[in-house]
Design an enzyme around this catalytic site. Structure first.
Site, PDB file in Angstrom:
ATOM      1  N   SER A  96      22.227  16.855 -22.835  1.00  0.00           N
ATOM      2  CA  SER A  96      22.505  17.991 -23.722  1.00  0.00           C
ATOM      3  C   SER A  96      22.912  19.251 -22.959  1.00  0.00           C
ATOM      4  O   SER A  96      23.969  19.294 -22.360  1.00  0.00           O
ATOM      5  CB  SER A  96      21.296  18.234 -24.626  1.00  0.00           C
ATOM      6  OG  SER A  96      21.594  19.227 -25.574  1.00  0.00           O
ATOM      7  N   ASP A 235      27.160  23.334 -26.678  1.00  0.00           N
ATOM      8  CA  ASP A 235      26.409  22.817 -25.536  1.00  0.00           C
ATOM      9  C   ASP A 235      27.095  21.516 -25.082  1.00  0.00           C
ATOM     10  O   ASP A 235      28.122  21.131 -25.640  1.00  0.00           O
ATOM     11  CB  ASP A 235      24.927  22.623 -25.883  1.00  0.00           C
ATOM     12  CG  ASP A 235      24.692  21.499 -26.871  1.00  0.00           C
ATOM     13  OD1 ASP A 235      25.607  21.218 -27.673  1.00  0.00           O
ATOM     14  OD2 ASP A 235      23.608  20.886 -26.842  1.00  0.00           O
ATOM     15  N   ASP A 239      26.054  19.060 -30.166  1.00  0.00           N
ATOM     16  CA  ASP A 239      25.291  19.069 -31.423  1.00  0.00           C
ATOM     17  C   ASP A 239      24.935  20.511 -31.798  1.00  0.00           C
ATOM     18  O   ASP A 239      24.404  20.763 -32.868  1.00  0.00           O
ATOM     19  CB  ASP A 239      24.040  18.170 -31.367  1.00  0.00           C
ATOM     20  CG  ASP A 239      23.119  18.466 -30.200  1.00  0.00           C
ATOM     21  OD1 ASP A 239      23.475  19.299 -29.338  1.00  0.00           O
ATOM     22  OD2 ASP A 239      22.038  17.852 -30.146  1.00  0.00           O
TER      23      ASP A 239
END
Ligand code: MG
Length: 447
Positions: A96, A235, A239
């Site tokens: 992430s 990011d 998401d």
């Protein structure tokens, strides 16, 4: 049994845990889902991702699971594929927003949502028992490349947002998975699109992949210098989406969440908005002043998505830019957030003005180290001292006339976090100092 999962999936340093760890996780996933199941698998743009992706495919196949291999895609595309292709679950190779030396895995259930807490625990049990079952030679799974769902996904997002007027957007893809998605989606909606960091590069040469203010200075200055209407920063696995207004000012994630909530209330007339317990009061005020109600949950998007389903909520999200649009799918989706915010700005006016209409609060937090094993006792003492309206959805939150505070144990580190919010900065600072000092005294008395 030790915890593997953080707030969103499992993360690790690639130099410490490498392909053998990824294979063991994937074989465990294969055992968790069961033989002959079919899972969607995607990866982000990290240098280590292809290595881990291949290990994951191999691990799943050896346990008898087959994979729909999506290649480099945003996390929400994996979740979309799980539901759209009626698969049994999904895995995403990503860390992430973490720095490039990390990687990790996110796990999705058959409805495309992130694993619930009980599914995480069940998976951890499978992993720690280490009694892996492997498929017989004629039952090993296969991996087949899937290249259609990506464009189906783009069309699905475009079908849910329409511009009121032409606008210009600058999209900062963080050298990550939003490349090929957000810029393309916005252009097809009719936006004039400029891009930053739009070459996949797992070293993240443009900026670190967390879309916090200190990482998106180039986006802020570009939006201003090129007279764009909006800036969008994702990011690494897209998401999340964070926004910059037409003056180049960073919009806090709590504020953009409030704008999405107000927009959802305009569309539905009324409804429930689901937010975690640490969200700024800005969101609750905005929702209530537009005829809606908020439902608070534990921190972490898996719980938000599930609470939204139970309450038939019209929107959910977090102050870090993770927004869940139930008409699209029950997961955080940075592309859908970008498309919807472009629509909001094109129909309702400049982003700076929309933000200025929201109530202003100051929210600050601090963390304190604790001795492992003392967490429960510390929280019991914090509870005894709490006054005002106390809620225990996740940690202990107390609301009084002029501020609220939240004291919460970390799920992954031996620390306790103290968060305070007030409508004046001086009050926020003073109350945070008091609370931190009180919690420090409790920690010391129990050490
Ligand atoms: Mg992310």
């Amino acid at each position: 049994m030790s915890r593997l999962f953080g707030t969103n999936g499992i993360r690790w340093l690639v130099e410490i845990q490498s392909s053998d760890y990824a294979i063991r996780l994937a074989v465990s996933a294969g055992n968790f889902f069961g033989p002959d199941k079919r899972l969607a698998v995607g990866m982000d743009t990290r240098l280590s991702s292809p290595m881990i992706y291949n290990a994951v495919l191999s691990g799943l196949n050896s346990a008898g699971c087959s994979a729909a291999s999506l290649g480099v895609v945003p996390t929400p595309v994996v979740q979309f594929a799980v539901r759209g292709m009626s698969l049994d679950g999904g895995l995403m190779v990503t860390a992430s927003h973490n720095p490039p030396e990390f990687n990790g895995l996110k796990f999705f259930a058959s409805d495309g949502t992130e694993f619930s807490k009980s599914q995480e625990t069940q998976f951890e049990r499978v992993f720690s028992e280490n009694k892996m079952k492997y498929a017989a030679w004629n039952r090993v799974g296969t991996a087949s490349e899937e290249n259609d769902v990506q464009s189906t996904y783009r069309k699905a997002v475009i079908s849910l947002a329409a511009l009121g007027r032409d606008i210009t957007a600058v999209v900062d893809c963080a050298n990550g998975t939003a490349i090929g998605y957000t810029p393309d989606i916005l252009a097809r909606m009719g936006c004039k699109v400029m891009t930053l960091n739009a070459q996949p590069d797992g070293r993240f040469p443009g900026r670190m992949p967390e879309p916090v203010r200190e990482n998106v200075g180039t986006l802020m200055s570009t939006v201003k210098s090129d007279s764009a209407d909006i800036g969008i920063a994702h990011d690494g696995d897209a998401d999340r989406a964070i926004f910059v207004d037409e003056n180049g000012d960073y919009v806090q994630g709590d504020k953009s969440l409030a704008l999405f909530a107000v927009d959802a209330l305009h569309r539905h007339g009324k409804g429930i908005v689901v937010i975690p317990i640490n969200t700024s009061r800005t969101v609750q005020d905005a929702v209530e002043s537009h005829g809606g109600t908020v439902e608070y949950t534990a921190i972490g998007s898996p719980g938000i998505a599930r609470c939204m389903m139970e309450n038939r909520a019209i929107l959910g999200g977090e102050g870090n830019g993770g927004i869940i649009f139930p008409e699209h799918q029950y997961c955080r989706d940075g592309m859908m957030a970008a498309a919807r915010m472009a629509e909001i700005v094109s129909r309702k006016g400049a982003l700076s003005g929309l933000v200025a209409d929201l109530p202003e609060y100051w929210i600050k937090s601090d963390k304190l180290g604790i001795k492992p094993g003392t967490g429960e006792a510390i929280m019991a003492r914090v509870r005894d001292n709490a006054n005002g309206k106390v809620t225990e959805v996740d940690g202990i939150k107390s609301e009084t006339e002029d501020h609220w505070w939240l004291v919460r144990l970390s799920g992954t580190e031996p620390i306790v976090r103290v968060t305070v919010e007030s409508d004046s900065e001086a009050m926020c600072d003073a109350r945070l100092r008091e609370k931190v000092s009180e919690v420090r005294d409790i920690i010391q008395s129990l050490s």
